[in-house]
Structure formats: structure tokens, C-alpha cells
Design a protein around this motif. Structure first.
Motif, short mmCIF file in Angstrom:
data_model
loop_
_atom_site.label_atom_id
_atom_site.label_comp_id
_atom_site.label_asym_id
_atom_site.label_seq_id
_atom_site.Cartn_x
_atom_site.Cartn_y
_atom_site.Cartn_z
N LYS A 85 0.83 -1.20 0.00
CA LYS A 85 0.00 0.00 0.00
C LYS A 85 0.87 1.25 0.00
CE LYS A 85 -3.54 2.43 2.70
NZ LYS A 85 -4.36 2.42 3.94
N SER A 87 1.55 5.15 0.65
CA SER A 87 1.14 6.30 1.45
C SER A 87 2.02 7.47 1.05
CB SER A 87 1.29 6.02 2.95
OG SER A 87 0.48 4.94 3.35
N SER A 88 1.54 8.69 1.25
CA SER A 88 2.33 9.85 0.85
C SER A 88 1.91 11.08 1.65
CB SER A 88 2.16 10.12 -0.65
OG SER A 88 0.81 10.46 -0.95
#
Length: 230
Positions: A85, A87-88
Motif C-alpha cells: 500500500k 502512502s504519501s
């Protein structure tokens, strides 16, 4: 794993810094600098290769403040992938593009490196440095013991040596407290010894000795203070 542990999972994995990859910088009041390549290595261990598992994207440079401040601003998005997954989060950073009266030819590289470092710090990388723990001699002492054990060719022998060293430390300080002439001296010796052992007990291989040592020193202090109060 509890929900709280899940929230701290990344942080707990990367918060400690190998002291071998730090150095003291005597500028801006003094601070501890972390090797940028070391940080990249730790991020790669956790997320994968730079650019694939983590890094900067949507990078842009803003020179609108240059005339007033000689600063260039970097705007970017830092991303990382864990358990498949992504994320940022957005990140901005600035640097002076001049070295005296001349342009700094490496300002872009420095700005990118510093922006990555700031991004990683948001996730807890080298949090011990940013929290000021590298200014705590007891923290550094405990960290170096952990590093010595982890890097030792004969780990069992290193652990045995550290356990003996800790036992002797407890004995010396217990005896010093018992020989104290004043309550102030006894309290001072106790405070220093307990703080030292409290830091050291985070080291799994000597936790039991540290805990028993804290109890023994606290008891010796209590008895000494009773004796001195008579």
C-alpha cells in the motif's frame, strides 16, 4: 499486535540511529548530523529501492523568494510503500542558493537530500537524534553497548562481558552509597546510578541485571538515608 503498536510500527523500527553514522557539527549552536546514505540504506531496508518503494515525486522548485532572501524552495510529495500500500504526504523545504557572493553549484543536490531527510524524520527515522537524545551521555552509552553486542564476532562473549560490567557497576555504586557521608551525597549517587541503569535496561541481554541493580541501589539508598537521619 495492539492497535497502538501498529500505529508505532514504522517508528519503532527506525527510531534508533547507529552512532557510527553520525557526527557532531559545531555550527548553529552545535548539532548531530546523520549520514544521508545511512538514512537511505535504512529506508531501503524497510521500503525497498529508492524510486520504487519510497522517495520524492511531483518535485518543483520555487525561486520567488530569491531576490529577498536568496532562498530556493522545494515542494514535493514523499511516498512510501509498505505491505503493498502506498502512502504519501506533501513536504516543503528551503535552502540558501548562495555561498557568500557566488552561487552554490550543489544547492539542488543539498536541497533534495535535506528534503528526503526531513521526510524520513516524519516517519520516525533517527528520531533519537531529532529528540536530542544524542546530547544525553547515558543514552549514548546504552546505544554503544547495543551496537557492540550487535556487531561482535562472538556475541555470547560480548554479552557475558557486558553483564559482568553492569554487575560491577551496580556493586561499585551500592558501596559508594553505603559509604556516603551526607544525605545529599547519597541522593546524588543514587540519582546518577539509577538514571544510568534505567537507560541500560533497554538492552535486552542485560535488562534483568539492570532491574535488580536499580532495586538494590534504591534499597541501599533508603537504608543509608535512614541511618543518616538518626
Amino acid at each position: 499486535m495492539t492497535e497502538e503498536n501498529k500505529k508505532m510500527n514504522i517508528w519503532n523500527k527506525v527510531c534508533k540511529t547507529d552512532s557510527e553514522f553520525t557526527k557532531k557539527v559545531n555550527q548553529r549552536g552545535g548539532y548531530t548530523a546523520i549520514d544521508a546514505t545511512y538514512q537511505a540504506m535504512k529506508a531501503t531496508e524497510l521500503f525497498g529501492a529508492y524510486g520504487a518503494g519510497w522517495g520524492l515525486k511531483s518535485v518543483s522548485y520555487d525561486f520567488s523568494l530569491f531576490e529577498q532572501t536568496k532562498m530556493a524552495v522545494c515542494h514535493a510529495v514523499f511516498f512510501y510503500i509498505i505491505d503493498g500500500k502506498e502512502s504519501s504526504f506533501p513536504i516543503s523545504n528551503a535552502i540558501n542558493v548562495m555561498q557568500g557572493t557566488k552561487p552554490d553549484e550543489d544547492f539542488c543536490k543539498k536541497l533534495e537530500t535535506n528534503t528526503i531527510s526531513k521526510s524520513l524524520s516524519r516517519l520516525g527515522f533517527s528520531a533519537d537524534v531529532f529528540l536530542g537524545l544524542f546530547d544525553d551521555s547515558d543514552y549514548i552509552a546504552a546505544l554503544k553497548v547495543e551496537e557492540a553486542i550487535a556487531k561482535a564476532e562472538d556475541r555470547d562473549a560480548e554479552i557475558a562481558a557486558r553483564r559482568l560490567e553492569t554487575t560491577e557497576y551496580v556493586t561499585r555504586n551500592k558501596e559508594a552509597i553505603e559509604a556516603a557521608k551526607t544525605a545529599s551525597e547519597a541522593k546524588g549517587l543514587t540519582k546518577v546510578a539509577v538514571l544510568h541503569l534505567s537507560r541500560q535496561k533497554s538492552i535486552q541481554s542485560i535488562t534483568d541485571i539492570c532491574e535488580r541493580g536499580i532495586a538494590a541501589i534504591s534499597k541501599a539508598s533508603e537504608l543509608k538515608l535512614e541511618e543518616l537521619s538518626k
